[in-house]
Design a protein around this motif. Structure first.
Motif, PDB file in Angstrom:
ATOM      1  N   LYS A 154       1.134  -0.950   0.335  1.00 21.71           N
ATOM      2  CA  LYS A 154      -0.028  -0.035  -0.108  1.00 21.71           C
ATOM      3  C   LYS A 154       0.822   1.715  -0.239  1.00 21.71           C
ATOM      4  CE  LYS A 154      -3.877  -2.465   0.691  1.00 21.71           C
ATOM      5  NZ  LYS A 154      -4.161  -3.112  -0.765  1.00 21.71           N
ATOM      6  N   ALA A 155       1.968   0.994   0.403  1.00 25.29           N
ATOM      7  CA  ALA A 155       2.894   2.025   0.783  1.00 25.29           C
ATOM      8  C   ALA A 155       3.512   3.268  -0.856  1.00 25.29           C
ATOM      9  CB  ALA A 155       3.938   2.337   1.297  1.00 25.29           C
ATOM     10  N   PRO A 156       3.495   3.910  -0.962  1.00 19.02           N
ATOM     11  CA  PRO A 156       4.217   4.861  -2.399  1.00 19.02           C
ATOM     12  C   PRO A 156       5.545   3.973  -2.603  1.00 19.02           C
ATOM     13  CG  PRO A 156       2.931   6.412  -0.728  1.00 19.02           C
ATOM     14  CD  PRO A 156       3.305   5.743   0.408  1.00 19.02           C
ATOM     15  N   VAL A 157       5.621   3.714  -3.643  1.00 19.19           N
ATOM     16  CA  VAL A 157       6.920   2.435  -3.459  1.00 19.19           C
ATOM     17  C   VAL A 157       7.769   3.578  -5.107  1.00 19.19           C
ATOM     18  CG1 VAL A 157       8.305   0.639  -4.428  1.00 19.19           C
ATOM     19  CG2 VAL A 157       6.266   0.785  -2.826  1.00 19.19           C
ATOM     20  N   LEU A 158       9.524   3.526  -5.248  1.00 17.65           N
ATOM     21  CA  LEU A 158      10.540   4.332  -6.007  1.00 17.65           C
ATOM     22  C   LEU A 158      11.154   2.817  -6.111  1.00 17.65           C
ATOM     23  CD1 LEU A 158      11.499   5.812  -8.207  1.00 17.65           C
ATOM     24  CD2 LEU A 158      13.111   7.073  -6.380  1.00 17.65           C
ATOM     25  N   VAL A 159      11.274   2.154  -7.579  1.00 14.42           N
ATOM     26  CA  VAL A 159      11.762   1.105  -8.118  1.00 14.42           C
ATOM     27  C   VAL A 159      12.798   1.732  -9.254  1.00 14.42           C
ATOM     28  CG1 VAL A 159      11.931  -1.593  -9.566  1.00 14.42           C
ATOM     29  CG2 VAL A 159      10.286  -0.024  -7.697  1.00 14.42           C
ATOM     30  N   ILE A 160      14.361   1.624  -9.088  1.00 13.49           N
ATOM     31  CA  ILE A 160      15.238   2.193  -9.787  1.00 13.49           C
ATOM     32  C   ILE A 160      15.905   1.379  -9.855  1.00 13.49           C
ATOM     33  CG2 ILE A 160      17.458   3.533  -9.212  1.00 13.49           C
ATOM     34  CD1 ILE A 160      16.475   4.951  -7.358  1.00 13.49           C
ATOM     35  N   HIS A 161      16.711   0.966 -11.294  1.00 13.00           N
ATOM     36  CA  HIS A 161      17.831  -0.054 -11.585  1.00 13.00           C
ATOM     37  C   HIS A 161      17.710   0.478 -12.953  1.00 13.00           C
ATOM     38  CE1 HIS A 161      16.977  -4.467 -11.237  1.00 13.00           C
ATOM     39  NE2 HIS A 161      17.236  -4.538 -12.421  1.00 13.00           N
ATOM     40  N   ARG A 162      19.988  -0.437 -13.249  1.00 11.07           N
ATOM     41  CA  ARG A 162      19.952   0.145 -14.308  1.00 11.07           C
ATOM     42  C   ARG A 162      19.973  -0.530 -15.417  1.00 11.07           C
ATOM     43  NH1 ARG A 162      25.346   0.481 -10.683  1.00 11.07           N
ATOM     44  NH2 ARG A 162      24.982   3.453 -10.262  1.00 11.07           N
TER      45      ARG A 162
ATOM     46  N   ALA B 178       7.744  -3.116 -10.379  1.00  7.12           N
ATOM     47  CA  ALA B 178       7.721  -1.726 -10.163  1.00  7.12           C
ATOM     48  C   ALA B 178       6.098  -2.069 -11.022  1.00  7.12           C
ATOM     49  CB  ALA B 178       8.059  -0.748 -11.394  1.00  7.12           C
ATOM     50  N   ALA B 179       5.859  -2.987 -12.035  1.00  8.00           N
ATOM     51  CA  ALA B 179       4.649  -3.177 -12.608  1.00  8.00           C
ATOM     52  C   ALA B 179       3.246  -3.681 -11.749  1.00  8.00           C
ATOM     53  CB  ALA B 179       4.352  -3.809 -14.216  1.00  8.00           C
ATOM     54  N   GLY B 180       3.824  -4.824 -11.044  1.00 12.00           N
ATOM     55  CA  GLY B 180       3.004  -5.411  -9.719  1.00 12.00           C
ATOM     56  C   GLY B 180       2.216  -4.657  -9.117  1.00 12.00           C
ATOM     57  N   ILE B 181       3.368  -3.530  -8.185  1.00  8.91           N
ATOM     58  CA  ILE B 181       3.145  -2.778  -7.314  1.00  8.91           C
ATOM     59  C   ILE B 181       2.655  -1.784  -7.712  1.00  8.91           C
ATOM     60  CG2 ILE B 181       3.736  -1.823  -5.388  1.00  8.91           C
ATOM     61  CD1 ILE B 181       6.791  -3.116  -5.430  1.00  8.91           C
ATOM     62  N   PRO B 182       0.739  -1.674  -7.148  1.00 11.17           N
ATOM     63  CA  PRO B 182      -0.008  -0.692  -7.162  1.00 11.17           C
ATOM     64  C   PRO B 182       0.707   0.750  -7.433  1.00 11.17           C
ATOM     65  CG  PRO B 182      -1.212  -2.222  -6.549  1.00 11.17           C
ATOM     66  CD  PRO B 182       0.585  -2.472  -6.178  1.00 11.17           C
ATOM     67  N   GLY B 183       0.984   1.516  -7.900  1.00 11.33           N
ATOM     68  CA  GLY B 183       1.108   3.383  -8.089  1.00 11.33           C
ATOM     69  C   GLY B 183       2.606   2.723  -8.108  1.00 11.33           C
ATOM     70  N   ALA B 184       3.508   2.035  -8.347  1.00 10.87           N
ATOM     71  CA  ALA B 184       5.021   1.754  -7.834  1.00 10.87           C
ATOM     72  C   ALA B 184       5.550   2.877  -8.940  1.00 10.87           C
ATOM     73  CB  ALA B 184       5.052   1.090  -8.065  1.00 10.87           C
ATOM     74  N   GLN B 185       6.481   3.577  -9.370  1.00 10.12           N
ATOM     75  CA  GLN B 185       7.360   4.576  -9.795  1.00 10.12           C
ATOM     76  C   GLN B 185       8.736   3.412 -10.162  1.00 10.12           C
ATOM     77  OE1 GLN B 185       8.175   8.487  -8.985  1.00 10.12           O
ATOM     78  NE2 GLN B 185       6.503   8.881  -7.430  1.00 10.12           N
ATOM     79  N   LEU B 186       8.697   3.645 -11.527  1.00 13.23           N
ATOM     80  CA  LEU B 186      10.247   2.970 -12.017  1.00 13.23           C
ATOM     81  C   LEU B 186      11.263   4.208 -12.487  1.00 13.23           C
ATOM     82  CD1 LEU B 186      11.506   0.788 -12.732  1.00 13.23           C
ATOM     83  CD2 LEU B 186      10.165   0.656 -14.810  1.00 13.23           C
ATOM     84  N   VAL B 187      11.853   4.644 -12.083  1.00 10.31           N
ATOM     85  CA  VAL B 187      13.521   5.146 -12.551  1.00 10.31           C
ATOM     86  C   VAL B 187      14.537   4.211 -13.499  1.00 10.31           C
ATOM     87  CG1 VAL B 187      15.260   6.711 -11.990  1.00 10.31           C
ATOM     88  CG2 VAL B 187      12.762   7.053 -11.355  1.00 10.31           C
ATOM     89  N   SER B 188      14.271   3.938 -14.178  1.00 10.09           N
ATOM     90  CA  SER B 188      15.770   3.047 -15.683  1.00 10.09           C
ATOM     91  C   SER B 188      16.657   3.722 -15.435  1.00 10.09           C
ATOM     92  CB  SER B 188      15.339   3.144 -16.555  1.00 10.09           C
ATOM     93  OG  SER B 188      14.229   4.068 -17.872  1.00 10.09           O
ATOM     94  N   LEU B 189      18.059   3.308 -14.950  1.00  5.28           N
ATOM     95  CA  LEU B 189      19.349   4.342 -15.404  1.00  5.28           C
ATOM     96  C   LEU B 189      20.146   3.746 -16.219  1.00  5.28           C
ATOM     97  CD1 LEU B 189      19.585   4.749 -11.244  1.00  5.28           C
ATOM     98  CD2 LEU B 189      18.774   6.755 -13.108  1.00  5.28           C
ATOM     99  N   GLU B 190      20.782   4.094 -16.806  1.00  5.76           N
ATOM    100  CA  GLU B 190      22.476   3.866 -17.362  1.00  5.76           C
ATOM    101  C   GLU B 190      23.496   2.795 -16.469  1.00  5.76           C
ATOM    102  OE1 GLU B 190      24.289   6.329 -20.190  1.00  5.76           O
ATOM    103  OE2 GLU B 190      22.482   7.104 -21.021  1.00  5.76           O
ATOM    104  N   GLY B 191      23.782   2.045 -17.109  1.00  5.43           N
ATOM    105  CA  GLY B 191      25.291   1.214 -16.661  1.00  5.43           C
ATOM    106  C   GLY B 191      24.843  -0.190 -16.114  1.00  5.43           C
ATOM    107  N   ARG B 192      26.035  -1.054 -16.043  1.00  3.30           N
ATOM    108  CA  ARG B 192      26.062  -2.230 -15.502  1.00  3.30           C
ATOM    109  C   ARG B 192      26.040  -2.792 -13.773  1.00  3.30           C
ATOM    110  NH1 ARG B 192      30.972  -4.148 -19.009  1.00  3.30           N
ATOM    111  NH2 ARG B 192      30.192  -5.158 -18.844  1.00  3.30           N
ATOM    112  N   ALA B 193      26.319  -2.200 -13.551  1.00  3.77           N
ATOM    113  CA  ALA B 193      26.573  -2.555 -11.864  1.00  3.77           C
ATOM    114  C   ALA B 193      25.624  -2.844 -11.097  1.00  3.77           C
ATOM    115  CB  ALA B 193      28.017  -1.549 -10.938  1.00  3.77           C
ATOM    116  N   HIS B 194      25.562  -4.073 -10.419  1.00  5.15           N
ATOM    117  CA  HIS B 194      24.058  -4.051  -9.904  1.00  5.15           C
ATOM    118  C   HIS B 194      24.230  -3.347  -8.354  1.00  5.15           C
ATOM    119  CE1 HIS B 194      20.999  -6.673  -8.309  1.00  5.15           C
ATOM    120  NE2 HIS B 194      21.811  -7.076  -7.146  1.00  5.15           N
ATOM    121  N   VAL B 195      25.822  -2.882  -8.107  1.00  5.35           N
ATOM    122  CA  VAL B 195      25.629  -2.057  -6.157  1.00  5.35           C
ATOM    123  C   VAL B 195      25.403  -0.820  -6.777  1.00  5.35           C
ATOM    124  CG1 VAL B 195      27.052  -1.639  -4.714  1.00  5.35           C
ATOM    125  CG2 VAL B 195      26.638  -3.396  -5.594  1.00  5.35           C
ATOM    126  N   TRP B 196      24.459  -0.378  -5.884  1.00  2.00           N
ATOM    127  CA  TRP B 196      24.188   1.627  -6.207  1.00  2.00           C
ATOM    128  C   TRP B 196      25.276   2.708  -5.913  1.00  2.00           C
ATOM    129  CZ3 TRP B 196      23.836  -1.491  -1.975  1.00  2.00           C
ATOM    130  CH2 TRP B 196      23.515  -1.192  -0.693  1.00  2.00           C
TER     131      TRP B 196
END
Length: 341
Positions: A209-217, A232-250
């Motif tokens: 139910k909480a607002p969710v931000l999904v960030i993924h490279r 992100a598509a499965g969580i109601p209202g979630a935002q998805l931010v796509s970033l360039e890059g290959r590293a899995h570590v933020w």
């Protein structure tokens, strides 16, 4: 910035180690897979990321029992154990409401907690997460990684570092591999990796139910971008931010591109610490010379070092500050280090 380390007991009487920095609204952070509160905090890019968050939040990171500074006699065997540790940590610290940050497999743990305790969650950020662990890799590859981890943890830790830190420099890969080897036994490494491949939380996503931000490279070598998009598509209202890059570590690569949307989503302003709290004295010298327009060869000549060493310093500066160009280093140095005049 110094962290304060403490311990709370889980439901089995085993110690959960936790580190606290900053003040403000609690932000509970689970960095996924294997962690070590002290070793990771000693790595400047990692520390700088959480220092930025700590400008506005009371950031709480933790080591599971059997991992890092957690109780050496404890162990987390499966996904439900993982969720139970988070529940026990939150209860032990008396937190009634908080924000959450989960990276990689910890994102699934945070989703499960948020679905079961919606009244406690303000906002949640997931970086490099997934919902369908069995689809992360082909069964044969999963089995080969588990066998390698069981038989040769040292080699496996380097292999995992190559995958998690794709695009990062050797220093970042070695720091990551070192944390794995020190923080976990081979058996613990196998358990953690097996949990990644078993975890399936797709049925929990609609319950968040909480607002969710999904960030993924988009080029993530460990967890493909399609997993972040599906999460992100499965969580109601979630935002998805796509970033360039290959590293899995933020904290490897363009870290600022991760911090900016995250701080904005949490209602904060991005105010990274000064360069002199992150860079070594020699790196500040190199940054200053770059701001004067010197090439790596000219920097090397001025400081009496090899061109290769000067290049390595420049790469470390880019990694620590989350920059991608010498122009960004130059602008940062003028503002934060000085002109050398």
């Amino acid at each position: 910035m110094q962290q304060s380390i403490g311990f709370v007991k889980d439901r089995h009487g085993k110690a959960i180690a936790y580190g606290v920095t900053g003040r403000g609204r609690p932000l509970v952070a689970d960095t996924g897979f294997v962690s070590h509160l002290e070793l990771q905090w000693a790595y400047p890019p990692y520390r700088r990321f959480f220092e930025a968050l700590s400008s506005h939040h009371r950031v709480i990171r933790f080591d599971l029992p059997g991992i890092g500074l957690g109780d050496p006699t404890g162990e987390v065997v499966d996904f439900e154990d993982d969720v139970a540790v988070l529940e026990d940590l939150v209860d032990g610290l008396g937190l009634s409401e908080m924000d959450l940050f989960g990276a990689s497999q910890a994102g699934a743990v945070m989703v499960a907690y948020a679905a079961r305790h919606p009244e406690r969650i303000g906002r949640m950020v997931i970086f490099g997460g997934y919902a369908d662990g069995p689809k992360l890799a082909a069964p044969a590859l999963q089995e080969s990684l588990l066998k390698l981890t069981r038989a040769h943890w040292g080699i496996a830790s380097q292999t995992l570092a190559d995958i998690f830190i794709a695009g990062g420099d050797e220093q970042a890969q070695q720091a990551f591999a070192s944390v794995l080897r020190v923080a976990a036994t081979p058996d613990a490494g196998v358990r953690r990796l097996a949990e990644c491949f078993r975890t399936d939380i797709r049925d929990l996503l609609p319950k968040v139910k909480a607002p969710v931000l999904v960030i993924h490279r988009t080029g993530d070598r460990n967890v493909g971008f399609e997993h972040g998009r599906a999460l992100a598509a499965g969580i109601p209202g979630a935002q998805l931010v796509s970033l360039e890059g290959r590293a899995h570590v933020w904290y490897v690569g363009d870290m600022e591109s991760v911090l900016a949307p995250m701080l904005d989503f949490l209602g904060d302003k991005a105010r990274p610490p000064r360069a002199d709290s992150v860079l070594s004295a020699r790196e500040r010298e190199v940054a200053l010379l770059i701001s004067q327009g010197l090439s790596n060869g000219e920097v090397a000549s001025r400081l009496g070092i090899s061109a290769r060493t000067a290049e390595a310093h420049a790469e470390h500066i880019r990694n620590k500050l989350g920059f991608r160009s010498r122009a960004q280093i130059a602008a940062w140095a003028v503002e934060n280090v000085g002109t050398g005049a």
